[in-house]
Design a protein around this motif. Sequence first.
Motif, PDB file in Angstrom:
ATOM      1  N   PRO A  40      32.829  35.196  40.363  1.00 44.50           N
ATOM      2  CA  PRO A  40      33.540  35.288  38.913  1.00 44.50           C
ATOM      3  C   PRO A  40      33.809  36.494  37.980  1.00 44.50           C
ATOM      4  O   PRO A  40      34.385  36.272  37.059  1.00 44.50           O
ATOM      5  CB  PRO A  40      32.072  34.439  38.376  1.00 44.50           C
ATOM      6  CG  PRO A  40      30.811  34.939  38.912  1.00 44.50           C
ATOM      7  CD  PRO A  40      31.525  35.206  40.388  1.00 44.50           C
ATOM      8  N   ARG A  41      33.498  37.535  38.631  1.00 46.93           N
ATOM      9  CA  ARG A  41      33.757  38.679  37.875  1.00 46.93           C
ATOM     10  C   ARG A  41      34.528  39.769  38.720  1.00 46.93           C
ATOM     11  O   ARG A  41      34.944  39.474  39.735  1.00 46.93           O
ATOM     12  CB  ARG A  41      32.313  39.405  37.661  1.00 46.93           C
ATOM     13  CG  ARG A  41      31.325  38.605  36.915  1.00 46.93           C
ATOM     14  CD  ARG A  41      31.753  38.248  35.516  1.00 46.93           C
ATOM     15  NE  ARG A  41      30.901  37.486  34.785  1.00 46.93           N
ATOM     16  CZ  ARG A  41      31.102  36.895  33.620  1.00 46.93           C
ATOM     17  NH1 ARG A  41      32.405  36.872  33.064  1.00 46.93           N
ATOM     18  NH2 ARG A  41      30.263  36.301  32.901  1.00 46.93           N
ATOM     19  N   LYS A  52      37.848  38.947  41.474  1.00 42.17           N
ATOM     20  CA  LYS A  52      37.817  37.904  40.512  1.00 42.17           C
ATOM     21  C   LYS A  52      38.290  36.680  41.184  1.00 42.17           C
ATOM     22  O   LYS A  52      39.429  36.737  41.548  1.00 42.17           O
ATOM     23  CB  LYS A  52      38.302  38.252  39.156  1.00 42.17           C
ATOM     24  CG  LYS A  52      37.803  37.352  38.174  1.00 42.17           C
ATOM     25  CD  LYS A  52      38.154  37.652  36.931  1.00 42.17           C
ATOM     26  CE  LYS A  52      37.595  36.812  35.756  1.00 42.17           C
ATOM     27  NZ  LYS A  52      38.136  37.438  34.369  1.00 42.17           N
TER      28      LYS A  52
END
Length: 249
Positions: A64-65, A58
């Motif tokens: 983004p994750r 992240k």
Amino acid sequence: MVILKSLQEIEKIQKACVIVADVLNDVRAMAAPGISTLELDEYAEKRIRAAGAKPAFKGYRGYPRTLCTSINDQVIHGIPAKGVILKDGDILSIDVGAVVEGFYGDAAMTVPVGKISAKAEKLIRITEEALALGIEQARPGKRLFDISAAIQEHVEASGYSVVREFVGHGIGRSLHEDPQVPNFGERGRGLRLLSGMVLAIEPMVNMGGSATVVKEDNWTAVTADGSLSAHAEHTVAILEDGPKVLTKR
């Protein structure tokens, strides 16, 4: 430059790897028809942070994750999303990393969603077998491409292709360190393997051709021909007496 790790540093890497292995097992059990990949991702992030670690992916280069969730023809770097719902018959590659006390762990597996085809089952099995064969070569005195060749030979003997654009890597205080670990190569070539090296070995195997394409999100890599793809990865320490799988499940 390849950075050799002390036994104490390998123990610290293993702390991150144990968390990674536990999260992978949990997410594997959750992967069922009707669940979104975002639900899996949110669980994984909470689980990693509750264990006193940080997600490794992240924010890494803008990712983004916490997880990479790659479905069917997606090879790697699929981004979890609320609108991506798992379906019966899908195969799902789950890739996760964690950081503990500045040291990284990284692993991946491809899992069935509901009941999958016999062809998909075979693809996953061959990918896991290729990983095991590659790990077996991770011994002091061997060459780097002994790992690569063991993976390539098993995959191609089964009628599949190894992905060439993406590779395994060294790991330690950084998520990606030298050396790169390709999944193809000639035995007896490459740098000499030494005790203290820690490698993330990760075959990516396509049912069709080896070529991949990166989608518009600049992350998700898919097979160019639309064929299924599977991914398996372990973080492995090379010790005097042979390989030690730090992300063992």
